[in-house]
Design a protein around this motif. Structure first.
Motif, mmCIF file in Angstrom:
data_model
loop_
_atom_site.group_PDB
_atom_site.id
_atom_site.type_symbol
_atom_site.label_atom_id
_atom_site.label_comp_id
_atom_site.label_asym_id
_atom_site.label_seq_id
_atom_site.Cartn_x
_atom_site.Cartn_y
_atom_site.Cartn_z
ATOM 1 N N GLU A 131 110.270 -7.155 31.790
ATOM 2 C CA GLU A 131 110.946 -6.187 30.917
ATOM 3 C C GLU A 131 112.385 -5.909 31.360
ATOM 4 O O GLU A 131 113.217 -5.451 30.569
ATOM 5 C CB GLU A 131 110.151 -4.878 30.870
ATOM 6 C CG GLU A 131 110.092 -4.101 32.167
ATOM 7 C CD GLU A 131 109.073 -4.639 33.166
ATOM 8 O OE1 GLU A 131 108.992 -4.112 34.292
ATOM 9 O OE2 GLU A 131 108.333 -5.603 32.808
ATOM 10 N N ALA A 132 112.697 -6.200 32.616
ATOM 11 C CA ALA A 132 114.063 -5.953 33.114
ATOM 12 C C ALA A 132 115.081 -6.896 32.467
ATOM 13 O O ALA A 132 116.290 -6.642 32.523
ATOM 14 C CB ALA A 132 114.105 -6.115 34.629
ATOM 15 N N ALA A 133 114.596 -7.982 31.862
ATOM 16 C CA ALA A 133 115.527 -8.953 31.291
ATOM 17 C C ALA A 133 116.141 -8.488 29.979
ATOM 18 O O ALA A 133 117.261 -8.891 29.632
ATOM 19 C CB ALA A 133 114.810 -10.285 31.074
ATOM 20 N N ALA A 134 115.414 -7.666 29.239
ATOM 21 C CA ALA A 134 115.836 -7.341 27.886
ATOM 22 C C ALA A 134 117.245 -6.748 27.809
ATOM 23 O O ALA A 134 118.055 -7.184 26.970
ATOM 24 C CB ALA A 134 114.818 -6.405 27.244
ATOM 25 N N PRO A 135 117.605 -5.748 28.643
ATOM 26 C CA PRO A 135 118.963 -5.189 28.518
ATOM 27 C C PRO A 135 120.057 -6.219 28.772
ATOM 28 O O PRO A 135 121.101 -6.192 28.116
ATOM 29 C CB PRO A 135 118.975 -4.080 29.580
ATOM 30 C CG PRO A 135 117.536 -3.711 29.765
ATOM 31 C CD PRO A 135 116.775 -4.981 29.611
ATOM 32 N N ALA A 136 119.833 -7.157 29.717
ATOM 33 C CA ALA A 136 120.862 -8.157 30.019
ATOM 34 C C ALA A 136 121.024 -9.124 28.855
ATOM 35 O O ALA A 136 122.147 -9.503 28.482
ATOM 36 C CB ALA A 136 120.499 -8.919 31.284
ATOM 37 N N GLU A 137 119.900 -9.522 28.257
ATOM 38 C CA GLU A 137 119.988 -10.440 27.120
ATOM 39 C C GLU A 137 120.587 -9.737 25.905
ATOM 40 O O GLU A 137 121.375 -10.332 25.154
ATOM 41 C CB GLU A 137 118.598 -10.998 26.809
ATOM 42 C CG GLU A 137 118.111 -11.973 27.877
ATOM 43 C CD GLU A 137 116.858 -12.720 27.461
ATOM 44 O OE1 GLU A 137 116.921 -13.967 27.403
ATOM 45 O OE2 GLU A 137 115.835 -12.060 27.208
ATOM 46 N N ALA A 138 120.220 -8.476 25.721
ATOM 47 C CA ALA A 138 120.769 -7.727 24.592
ATOM 48 C C ALA A 138 122.280 -7.546 24.728
ATOM 49 O O ALA A 138 123.011 -7.526 23.730
ATOM 50 C CB ALA A 138 120.081 -6.368 24.493
ATOM 51 N N ALA A 139 122.749 -7.450 25.963
ATOM 52 C CA ALA A 139 124.189 -7.305 26.207
ATOM 53 C C ALA A 139 124.921 -8.633 26.094
ATOM 54 O O ALA A 139 126.160 -8.680 26.219
ATOM 55 C CB ALA A 139 124.422 -6.699 27.589
ATOM 56 N N GLY A 140 124.172 -9.727 25.885
ATOM 57 C CA GLY A 140 124.799 -11.042 25.727
ATOM 58 C C GLY A 140 125.354 -11.605 27.006
ATOM 59 O O GLY A 140 126.268 -12.442 26.990
ATOM 60 N N LEU A 141 124.792 -11.180 28.155
ATOM 61 C CA LEU A 141 125.308 -11.639 29.437
ATOM 62 C C LEU A 141 124.584 -12.867 29.956
ATOM 63 O O LEU A 141 125.155 -13.658 30.720
ATOM 64 C CB LEU A 141 125.195 -10.518 30.478
ATOM 65 C CG LEU A 141 126.025 -9.270 30.196
ATOM 66 C CD1 LEU A 141 125.693 -8.165 31.185
ATOM 67 C CD2 LEU A 141 127.517 -9.606 30.254
ATOM 68 N N LEU A 185 124.077 -1.248 33.344
ATOM 69 C CA LEU A 185 122.686 -1.647 33.096
ATOM 70 C C LEU A 185 121.740 -0.932 34.048
ATOM 71 O O LEU A 185 122.143 -0.466 35.134
ATOM 72 C CB LEU A 185 122.546 -3.158 33.251
ATOM 73 C CG LEU A 185 123.340 -4.024 32.249
ATOM 74 C CD1 LEU A 185 123.255 -5.491 32.647
ATOM 75 C CD2 LEU A 185 122.809 -3.813 30.834
ATOM 76 N N PRO A 186 120.435 -0.889 33.745
ATOM 77 C CA PRO A 186 119.446 -0.296 34.662
ATOM 78 C C PRO A 186 119.415 -1.046 35.991
ATOM 79 O O PRO A 186 119.768 -2.229 36.070
ATOM 80 C CB PRO A 186 118.126 -0.449 33.906
ATOM 81 C CG PRO A 186 118.513 -0.600 32.464
ATOM 82 C CD PRO A 186 119.836 -1.290 32.459
ATOM 83 N N ALA A 187 118.936 -0.371 37.035
ATOM 84 C CA ALA A 187 118.942 -0.941 38.385
ATOM 85 C C ALA A 187 118.158 -2.242 38.456
ATOM 86 O O ALA A 187 118.604 -3.227 39.080
ATOM 87 C CB ALA A 187 118.384 0.082 39.375
ATOM 88 N N ASP A 188 116.954 -2.280 37.843
ATOM 89 C CA ASP A 188 116.157 -3.513 37.904
ATOM 90 C C ASP A 188 116.856 -4.658 37.183
ATOM 91 O O ASP A 188 116.767 -5.819 37.606
ATOM 92 C CB ASP A 188 114.780 -3.285 37.289
ATOM 93 C CG ASP A 188 113.824 -2.602 38.258
ATOM 94 O OD1 ASP A 188 114.255 -2.324 39.402
ATOM 95 O OD2 ASP A 188 112.664 -2.345 37.883
ATOM 96 N N THR A 189 117.544 -4.357 36.103
ATOM 97 C CA THR A 189 118.263 -5.412 35.381
ATOM 98 C C THR A 189 119.407 -5.946 36.232
ATOM 99 O O THR A 189 119.662 -7.156 36.272
ATOM 100 C CB THR A 189 118.791 -4.869 34.046
ATOM 101 O OG1 THR A 189 117.697 -4.343 33.292
ATOM 102 C CG2 THR A 189 119.489 -5.965 33.250
#
Length: 910
Positions: free
Chosen positions: A303-313, A269-273
């Motif tokens: 906006e940093a939350a989106a990748p984590a939620e998309a990954a289902g984590l 994931l990105p650093a901020d995520t």
């Protein structure tokens, strides 16, 4: 049920059926407790979701939930408070002492630190109050991470629930099939992996493409059918990569492999995520506003939350929820030290120090890169607040961390010493030696040095209650002698207790303790008087010690310290002063119940039960022993009480009594407790005398009198004289008869009665009748109903053998009636046989076909018959008032009565 839940519960028909049955019983008015046990990812949380959904669908069932969080396991009552928060509107329905205990424990008001038993009874009452309006379902996930106080209290409540319409369901992670000992004994439902067919079906949903059947079978085999592993381990792997499987040398436990898979996904994931997930992982309660405040301080936007939620984590709602605890631990363990400190620092800044100083201090402690006095002081304040709420284990952890962060040796030593004291108070004795060693590395004043010695001695006594504790206790008493003489005497008195318990396993111990006691400065406080009396008993003999023991009893005050209680009780028992024994234990039990003092109650209940047994009040004694077992459950202990074996022997139930005696004998051999062995021998002698097996009674009594054990040797001498005379061995009775003659000089009815009975049995024949009558009168004067019945039995037997049948019948009828009423079945049968020999017909008592009360019902019935209200009965037996009422309804039905006023006659009638 939604398709989502059905999909997650593939292959769980058996478990689903068991949970449906649990809810059915709760709806019908019973309480049920269940521990779902299994490895990480096996589906425990999914089953809790199923229970919640089915309870919600039923309409009338109220559901409350909480979960243990590894990061907050240091906070006392953390999970318990979350579970109880929706139920606090029922506080006003609790007895005042329980209501106040909960308010203080949960930080809702100030007050004296509550004992765990009061908090446990308060939670039990709170559940019962909530269930009065409809069945209650309490769900606790990740129970392995509950803070210690929450774990102990919920386990205690789980063992006491009965008829409140409450379901308490835990989900506990096991490692190699082993769970937390805190929930041992509770009903459980072990969860294993899915069957092959279900596991293949679940795997098909996540495979990246067609996979050879052999590869698929290998994946199923390596995951053991674990649903989470089946869903997560194949993620991101190609069919070719899957062909190599997940196992192999060095693969590690399944949970570790799943966690490693999550760690790889987080690393991508990105650093901020990643930073966002880390802050969420170390913020233990999922507080959304707090999380976003901390993230703003770190310059991280939504906006940093989106990748984590998309990954289902993770789901970043209110509260913040990770998909699985292994995601949280993967994030946490995968971060470097600097990133962790940064996350904690941001959370500390975002936490309102006025509203939540404890969590702020905790975050500051984890953010500190080195010693920091301000942070150490804040942690010390947090420990003080934890102690004020009764959270001794939490306080110990905070103080230990504060000591590590203290820049000055003086502060390190002071805080390590305080951590040792808190650990000891919490029962965490294993930590005490290391903490005391850390304290001794710094400068300590004389008072602190005395504290070190006192704490070390107490920890030693708790770890080894027999001979092994004598040396460390005497060493501590010697060191304390010049620092704190009163503490030195109290420590030496504790050493006496250890030496008395060791008995024949260390015959020289009493002499060493007596010499140490006489070397200490004398004192007139209760411990000092008792110490002189016991020193005289061990060196000069029982007769010389009698005046000092009597003085110690006359000067007794409220006994709240178990270290003094044992000595006062044994002084009364050695003198044969049953009234003093009953008085001191009654006050100790009442005081301990009022304050919830577990340590005092654990000691006082068996002591009082033993006294009631000698008074012939066996039903009351049984109720107290049931209470003692509940206290042991609350403390997480399970020690066998010899009092139960002795009472069983007096009641003459040979099978169960012998099993208990044998259990006690095994325990005393394992733990080196010689006095316990002597009391077990006494119980054998009582049992065999009651059954008329005099050679076996003589054998046991001779074994029991081989060492002079405080108080016990007098009781066993009485059994020895009776057994020896009846077995045709009057020579074996001579020494015991002399000892009882010496005991009679104490002047108490018990001692005089025992001396007179020994003379009647083994003394001059022309004085036998006078001595029998004296024994009966003295036992009656002392309130020793059981011994009075036995003396009348022996007198009646003596009269019959002299063909004085009419007089024999009078004594034997009295003995038979009293023994039968008290439940001394073997002695009652002896009296019945003797009455038959006089020509009188006596029917054998037969309750066949009549309604029989369970032990619990009998205890409740007797308390109700003597006027105790339900709330008081519940407090004595550690039950909710609703459970007491439920049992009473069953009692009324079985006995054919309709009110409490009729109970006494019904119970007296058998």
């Amino acid at each position: 049920m939604s398709d989502h839940v059905v999909r997650r519960l593939l292959g769980r028909e058996r478990e689903s059926g068991a949970l449906e049955e649990l809810l059915r019983e709760v709806r019908e008015g019973r309480s049920r407790v269940l521990v779902l046990r299994g490895e990480a990812g096996v589906g425990k949380s999914a089953l809790l979701d199923l229970v919640a959904e089915r309870a919600g669908r039923a309409g009338r069932l109220r559901v409350v939930r909480a979960a243990g969080v590894e990061a907050e396991a240091e906070f006392a009552y953390a999970a318990l408070q979350r579970l109880c928060a929706p139920l606090l509107d029922g506080l006003d329905g609790l007895p005042p002492v329980q209501r106040e205990a909960l308010r203080v424990a949960f930080g809702l008001s100030a007050g004296a630190a509550p004992e765990m038993l009061l908090v446990g009874m308060g939670v039990l009452g709170l559940f019962a109050e909530a269930a009065a309006g409809g069945p209650l379902v309490c769900l606790v996930d990740d129970a392995q991470w509950l803070d210690l106080m929450s774990q102990r209290i919920l386990a205690f409540v789980g063992r006491r629930l009965d008829a409140e319409s409450v379901a308490l369901v835990f989900a506990e992670r096991t490692v190699d099939g082993v769970g937390d000992a805190g929930f041992a004994g509770l009903p459980d439902l072990p969860l294993r992996g899915l069957g092959d067919a279900e596991a293949r079906a679940l795997l098909e949903r996540v495979l990246p493409g067609p996979v050879d059947a052999r590869v698929r079978d290998r994946v199923v085999g390596e995951t053991g059918g674990n649903p989470l592993a089946l869903l997560e381990l194949p993620r991101g792997l190609s069919p070719a990569e899957l062909a190599f499987g997940f196992g192999g040398p060095g693969a590690g436990p399944l949970a570790s492999r799943v966690e490693e898979g999550f760690r790889r996904r987080v690393a991508a994931l990105p650093a901020d995520t990643r930073a966002l997930l880390l802050v969420a992982a170390v913020e233990p309660v999922g507080d959304g506003p707090l999380l976003w405040h901390a993230l703003r301080l770190l310059g991280i936007g939504p906006e940093a939350a989106a990748p984590a939620e998309a990954a289902g984590l993770v789901t970043l709602g209110a509260p913040v929820r990770f998909r699985h605890p292994l995601v949280r631990s993967a994030v946490w363990r995968g971060a470097d030290a600097a990133a962790l400190r940064s996350a904690h620092r941001a959370l500390a800044e975002a936490t309102d120090g006025g509203r939540d100083p404890d969590r702020r201090a905790w975050h500051l402690a984890h953010a500190a890169a080195g010693p920091d006095e301000q942070v150490a002081a804040a942690l010390e304040d947090t420990a003080d607040r934890a102690l004020a709420r009764g959270g001794r284990a939490a306080a110990a952890g905070f103080l230990e961390r504060a000591a590590a962060l203290s820049p000055e040796p003086k502060g390190q030593a002071r805080r390590a010493l305080a951590a040792a004291a808190a650990s000891l108070a919490a029962g965490l004795t294993a930590r005490v030696p290391d903490l005391l060693a850390a304290a001794e590395l710094g400068p300590l004043n004389l008072v602190q040095q005395a504290d070190v010695h006192r704490l070390r001695a107490r920890a030693s006594a708790l770890r080894d209650r027999g001979a092994g504790a004598v040396g460390p206790l005497l060493d501590a008493a010697e060191r304390l002698g010049g620092l704190d003489p009163a503490a030195a005497r109290e420590t030496c008195l504790t050493a006496f207790g250890a030496a008395v318990r060791a008995g024949r396993h260390d015959r020289a111990a009493l002499g060493r303790v007596a010499a140490a006691a006489r070397a200490l400065p004398p004192g007139d406080e209760q411990a000092g008087v008792l110490l002189r009396a016991l020193a005289a008993w061990s060196t000069d003999g029982p007769v010389a010690a009698q005046p000092l023991l009597a003085r110690a009893l006359r000067s007794r005050t409220e006994v709240e310290d178990p270290a003094l209680l044992w000595a006062v009780v044994n002084a009364a028992a050695e003198l044969g002063d049953l009234r003093a024994w009953l008085d001191v234990t009654d006050r100790a039990v009442r005081s301990a119940r009022a304050t919830g003092a577990l340590s005092t109650l654990a000691a006082a209940l068996p002591y009082r039960a033993a006294a009631l047994g000698f008074a012939g009040r066996f039903a009351e004694a049984g109720a107290l022993l049931a209470g003692a077992a509940a206290v042991e459950e609350a403390e997480g202990a399970a020690t066998r009480t010899v009092t139960s074996a002795l009472i069983g022997a007096y009641r003459g139930r040979d099978g169960s009594a012998l099993a208990e005696v044998e259990g006690v004998e095994r325990e005393c051999e394992q733990r080196g407790l010689g006095r316990l062995a002597a009391t077990a021998a006494l119980a054998r002698a009582v049992l065999h005398n009651g059954l008329g097996n005099y050679p076996l009674a003589l054998e046991a009594a001779l074994r029991g009198t081989g060492h002079r054990d405080l108080a016990v040797h007098h009781w066993t001498c009485g059994e020895l004289v009776e057994a020896a005379v009846r077995a045709g061995r009057p020579d074996a009775a001579a020494g015991a008869r002399e000892r009882l003659a010496d005991w009679a000089r104490a002047g108490t009815p018990w001692a005089r009665g025992a001396g007179a009975l020994a003379e009647a049995l083994a003394g001059a024949p022309e004085q036998a009748e006078e001595r029998y009558r004296e024994a009966v009168d003295q036992f009656a004067l002392g309130g020793l109903d059981g011994l009075e019945a036995r003396a009348r039995l022996l007198f009646g037997e003596w009269l019959r053998r002299r063909n004085r049948r009419a007089q024999a019948r009078d004594e034997l009828r009295a003995a038979h009636g009293a023994a039968a009423a008290m439940g001394m079945e073997a002695f009652a049968e002896r009296a019945r046989r003797e009455l038959l020999a006089t020509g009188e017909t006596v029917r054998r008592r037969d309750t066949g076909g009549e309604p029989v009360l369970t032990p619990q019902e009998a205890r409740i019935a007797r308390l109700a018959a003597t006027g105790h209200p339900n709330a008081e009965i519940g407090a004595q037996l550690f039950l909710s008032p609703r459970t007491v009422e439920w049992h009473l309804r069953k009692v009324f039905t079985k006995l054919g009565v309709s009110s409490r006023r009729e109970l006494d006659d019904a119970l007296a009638g058998g």
